[in-house]
Enzyme design. Sequence first.
Site, mmCIF file in Angstrom:
data_model
loop_
_atom_site.group_PDB
_atom_site.id
_atom_site.type_symbol
_atom_site.label_atom_id
_atom_site.label_comp_id
_atom_site.label_asym_id
_atom_site.label_seq_id
_atom_site.Cartn_x
_atom_site.Cartn_y
_atom_site.Cartn_z
ATOM 1 N N CYS A 30 33.902 33.575 52.392
ATOM 2 C CA CYS A 30 33.063 33.159 51.284
ATOM 3 C C CYS A 30 32.611 34.375 50.472
ATOM 4 O O CYS A 30 32.193 35.382 51.026
ATOM 5 C CB CYS A 30 31.833 32.385 51.722
ATOM 6 S SG CYS A 30 32.205 30.858 52.566
ATOM 7 N N ARG A 45 38.144 36.670 49.628
ATOM 8 C CA ARG A 45 37.225 36.392 50.743
ATOM 9 C C ARG A 45 37.292 34.934 51.187
ATOM 10 O O ARG A 45 36.725 34.562 52.216
ATOM 11 C CB ARG A 45 35.787 36.708 50.322
ATOM 12 C CG ARG A 45 35.564 38.170 50.001
ATOM 13 C CD ARG A 45 34.128 38.393 49.604
ATOM 14 N NE ARG A 45 33.227 38.155 50.710
ATOM 15 C CZ ARG A 45 32.807 39.081 51.560
ATOM 16 N NH1 ARG A 45 33.210 40.318 51.420
ATOM 17 N NH2 ARG A 45 32.003 38.765 52.540
ATOM 18 N N TRP A 51 35.354 29.832 52.035
ATOM 19 C CA TRP A 51 36.262 29.740 53.179
ATOM 20 C C TRP A 51 35.576 28.769 54.125
ATOM 21 O O TRP A 51 34.530 29.085 54.694
ATOM 22 C CB TRP A 51 36.443 31.110 53.835
ATOM 23 C CG TRP A 51 37.492 31.112 54.901
ATOM 24 C CD1 TRP A 51 38.836 31.270 54.731
ATOM 25 C CD2 TRP A 51 37.278 30.959 56.315
ATOM 26 N NE1 TRP A 51 39.473 31.218 55.953
ATOM 27 C CE2 TRP A 51 38.545 31.027 56.931
ATOM 28 C CE3 TRP A 51 36.160 30.766 57.120
ATOM 29 C CZ2 TRP A 51 38.716 30.915 58.312
ATOM 30 C CZ3 TRP A 51 36.326 30.647 58.493
ATOM 31 C CH2 TRP A 51 37.590 30.730 59.071
ATOM 32 N N ASN A 54 26.931 32.536 52.339
ATOM 33 C CA ASN A 54 28.038 33.049 53.153
ATOM 34 C C ASN A 54 27.504 33.264 54.559
ATOM 35 O O ASN A 54 26.481 33.941 54.724
ATOM 36 C CB ASN A 54 28.539 34.379 52.570
ATOM 37 C CG ASN A 54 29.530 35.076 53.498
ATOM 38 O OD1 ASN A 54 30.267 34.415 54.221
ATOM 39 N ND2 ASN A 54 29.543 36.394 53.463
ATOM 40 N N GLY A 55 28.191 32.696 55.561
ATOM 41 C CA GLY A 55 27.746 32.853 56.944
ATOM 42 C C GLY A 55 27.753 31.513 57.646
ATOM 43 O O GLY A 55 28.388 30.560 57.184
ATOM 44 N N GLU A 112 52.506 44.187 64.863
ATOM 45 C CA GLU A 112 52.106 44.175 63.457
ATOM 46 C C GLU A 112 53.162 43.469 62.594
ATOM 47 O O GLU A 112 52.823 42.709 61.691
ATOM 48 C CB GLU A 112 51.869 45.622 62.984
ATOM 49 C CG GLU A 112 51.522 45.795 61.524
ATOM 50 C CD GLU A 112 50.230 45.100 61.074
ATOM 51 O OE1 GLU A 112 49.494 44.562 61.919
ATOM 52 O OE2 GLU A 112 49.987 45.072 59.853
ATOM 53 N N LYS A 168 52.294 40.199 60.335
ATOM 54 C CA LYS A 168 52.538 40.143 58.877
ATOM 55 C C LYS A 168 53.356 38.904 58.542
ATOM 56 O O LYS A 168 53.062 38.189 57.591
ATOM 57 C CB LYS A 168 53.298 41.395 58.386
ATOM 58 C CG LYS A 168 52.526 42.690 58.300
ATOM 59 C CD LYS A 168 51.516 42.775 57.180
ATOM 60 C CE LYS A 168 50.180 42.285 57.623
ATOM 61 N NZ LYS A 168 49.275 43.203 58.251
ATOM 62 N N GLU A 211 51.272 35.543 59.029
ATOM 63 C CA GLU A 211 50.198 35.253 58.072
ATOM 64 C C GLU A 211 50.732 35.019 56.662
ATOM 65 O O GLU A 211 50.160 34.260 55.904
ATOM 66 C CB GLU A 211 49.087 36.303 58.112
ATOM 67 C CG GLU A 211 49.448 37.680 57.684
ATOM 68 C CD GLU A 211 48.258 38.648 57.777
ATOM 69 O OE1 GLU A 211 47.116 38.226 57.726
ATOM 70 O OE2 GLU A 211 48.519 39.862 57.906
ATOM 71 N N HIS A 214 61.468 39.537 81.583
ATOM 72 C CA HIS A 214 60.518 38.856 82.471
ATOM 73 C C HIS A 214 60.145 37.471 81.938
ATOM 74 O O HIS A 214 59.146 36.903 82.361
ATOM 75 C CB HIS A 214 59.264 39.716 82.672
ATOM 76 C CG HIS A 214 59.586 41.027 83.324
ATOM 77 N ND1 HIS A 214 59.922 41.133 84.651
ATOM 78 C CD2 HIS A 214 59.676 42.279 82.816
ATOM 79 C CE1 HIS A 214 60.188 42.401 84.944
ATOM 80 N NE2 HIS A 214 60.043 43.124 83.833
ATOM 81 N N LYS A 231 40.064 37.700 53.548
ATOM 82 C CA LYS A 231 40.222 39.144 53.739
ATOM 83 C C LYS A 231 39.147 39.707 54.654
ATOM 84 O O LYS A 231 39.406 40.578 55.479
ATOM 85 C CB LYS A 231 40.161 39.823 52.370
ATOM 86 C CG LYS A 231 40.340 41.323 52.393
ATOM 87 C CD LYS A 231 41.789 41.673 52.568
ATOM 88 C CE LYS A 231 42.019 43.169 52.622
ATOM 89 N NZ LYS A 231 43.303 43.454 53.283
HETATM 90 O O1 M6R Z 1 38.481 44.352 57.803
HETATM 91 P P1 M6R Z 1 39.046 44.490 59.180
HETATM 92 O O2 M6R Z 1 40.020 45.599 59.301
HETATM 93 O O3 M6R Z 1 37.990 44.570 60.235
HETATM 94 O O4 M6R Z 1 39.845 43.132 59.404
HETATM 95 C C1 M6R Z 1 40.437 42.845 60.634
HETATM 96 C C2 M6R Z 1 41.396 41.691 60.508
HETATM 97 O O5 M6R Z 1 40.726 40.539 60.078
HETATM 98 C C3 M6R Z 1 42.548 41.994 59.536
HETATM 99 O O6 M6R Z 1 43.250 43.138 59.905
HETATM 100 C C4 M6R Z 1 43.527 40.805 59.486
HETATM 101 O O7 M6R Z 1 44.184 40.670 60.707
HETATM 102 C C5 M6R Z 1 44.514 40.984 58.339
HETATM 103 N N1 M6R Z 1 44.676 39.749 57.632
HETATM 104 C C6 M6R Z 1 45.855 41.415 58.792
HETATM 105 O O8 M6R Z 1 46.773 41.550 57.758
#
Ligand code: M6R
Length: 607
Positions: free
Chosen positions: A2, A27, A74, A100-101, A480, A484, A487, A503, A602
């Site tokens: 949010c 956000r 969000w 927000n929260g 990673e 990527k 998401e 395994h 984000k």
């Molecule tokens: O702002 P932060 O680095 O603490 O965020 C952590 C994760 O939420 C962030 O890395 C998330 O996994 C990304 N969407 C990955 O691309």
Amino acid sequence: MCGIVGYIGDKDILSVLIVGLERLSYRGYDSAGIAVVSDDEISVWKHPGKVHRLAKDLETTTSHARVGIGHTRWATHGIPNDINAHPHCDAQRRFAIVHNGIIENYMSLRSELVKEGFLFRTQTDSEVIVHLVDKYYNGSLRDAVTQTVKRLEGSYAFCVVSALHDNHMIVARKNSPIIVGLGKDENYVSSDVNALVAQTKRVVYLEEETIAVLSDQSVEMYDFSGQPRAHTVSEVNWTAERSEKNGYDHFMQKEIHEQPSVVRTILDTYVKNNEIVFPKLSFSTKDLKNMSRLIIQACGTSWHAGLIGKYLIEELGRVPTEVDISSEFRYRRLLSHADEIVVAISQSGETADTLACIREAKSKYFSILSFVNTEGSSIDRESDGVIYTACGPEIGVASTKNYIGQLITLYLFSLHLGRIRNMISDDVYQKHIHDIKALPVAIENVIAQAPAIKTMMARYYSAKSIIFIGRGLNYPTALEGALKLKELSYMHATGYPAGELKHGPIALIDDNLPVVGIVPKTATYKKMMSNIQEVKARGGRLILIATEGDTVAKQLTDDVIYIPPISDELSPVLAVIPLQLMAYYIALNLGCDVDQPRNLAKSVTVE
Ligand code: M6R
């Protein structure tokens, strides 16, 4: 999670609020809405979906209001429809709020307020805030908010306007970020600096448990008991242009291309005359020499950086290091010993789980070191020492350039530790510095292969699932790469340590399953190649990330992406870039929104 904006002043209020929301839309983008006060009335516009849909509704609308608030959502409580979209109003529309929260005690508050005759329209937790303001209002909006915050449990940053007071608005914060931007004859509110930099560089980060009263001429702060509180004005050094696409199709594409300059900036910032200097590290040489353990905690991509950080710190700095996912770390028994430091890694500096962990660790007398991108963020302000990842604003929801910034700063920190703790000689130290200086050009060489990767991915986007495998320092690279892809494209993907395949996961391999093998020429190369042969023997479709000149890789598959020769320690930096590009092009082929993937935000400011 949010985004909130607020404005009081003479500018065209609808466009100020919409532009602010657009800049905060990473956000959350489930719905958007704004409320403004004019002629003793509150006008509200809301739309499910992204901010541009609300903007379209408002194209022909004008307003002479001087005070207003906006929200991009969000969803946590209640589906993302127009009813649940913020702002929320009381029955008589005397007040409007954006939040927000999460209000954790909203169920009991809602029952209490319903019994008292307050009419609820939404399924959100946030709506209780506006009814509490209504309930406690006796002529002073600030007093009503002061009474309201006493009843709320959980996390919140909220902003209230009232039809009865068109000359001010109130903001309150507990456990969620909110910033006031200072202008001339005008003032702003925003969840983060991105929405503000185009308007003002002078900001006030609200302290925990603060209520702010904003008019166009003044900003006053109070604590939750109503006592005045001093505030500090900070200067933001980000420019508005850094938050624009600058000719790229997507922020993510731009941010991938910025990676060489991220490394250059970090080197300019922290390497002076071939010596590493961290101005805000704050720990003395003695502290760093005596340090007995580091405990890294982070989420998502930042956690992956932490996993690589562990290898680097143990290899170069020789300090035993643990790595935890923040949301798990909080629930384990933390045995504190002297000389241990808890490390937080976070792009936003606001991730609720990571922030909660540093608060928990501080309560147990640990010192805190953070690797943070966003200056002025909560994690920055609450840490004992900070190393900025210095990447500038990262807008794409999928983290790319900041991951590179995290890897490089962790690498420099590890070298710094090794030097201070006499674990590496001068020559080795200088060799590492030399290697890192060569990195930007090497990254440019990898990015130059984007067109070839795009063509290659046209053959893979219809896969149901992809497995990424790596070893040692590049096992986190596999994680990673899988994150990527998941998401951005919503395709199932998993990252595995290659040695673990036999395994269990090897049962998945058939001629439909693409397997991405990360096989740069590092210490684990031979073992990796054996694992790749095992995949090939079972018909897996191989994509290999290999070092230039590796002819064996080419014999195993046509789909090899080459990276320049590089040290083991820096190989994750080059190896991840093809994986970023692969995820980007697969997502584009599937018609996905790469900058704002579904269900994500984000900055994850709820636990
Ligand atoms: O702002 P932060 O680095 O603490 O965020 C952590 C994760 O939420 C962030 O890395 C998330 O996994 C990304 N969407 C990955 O691309």
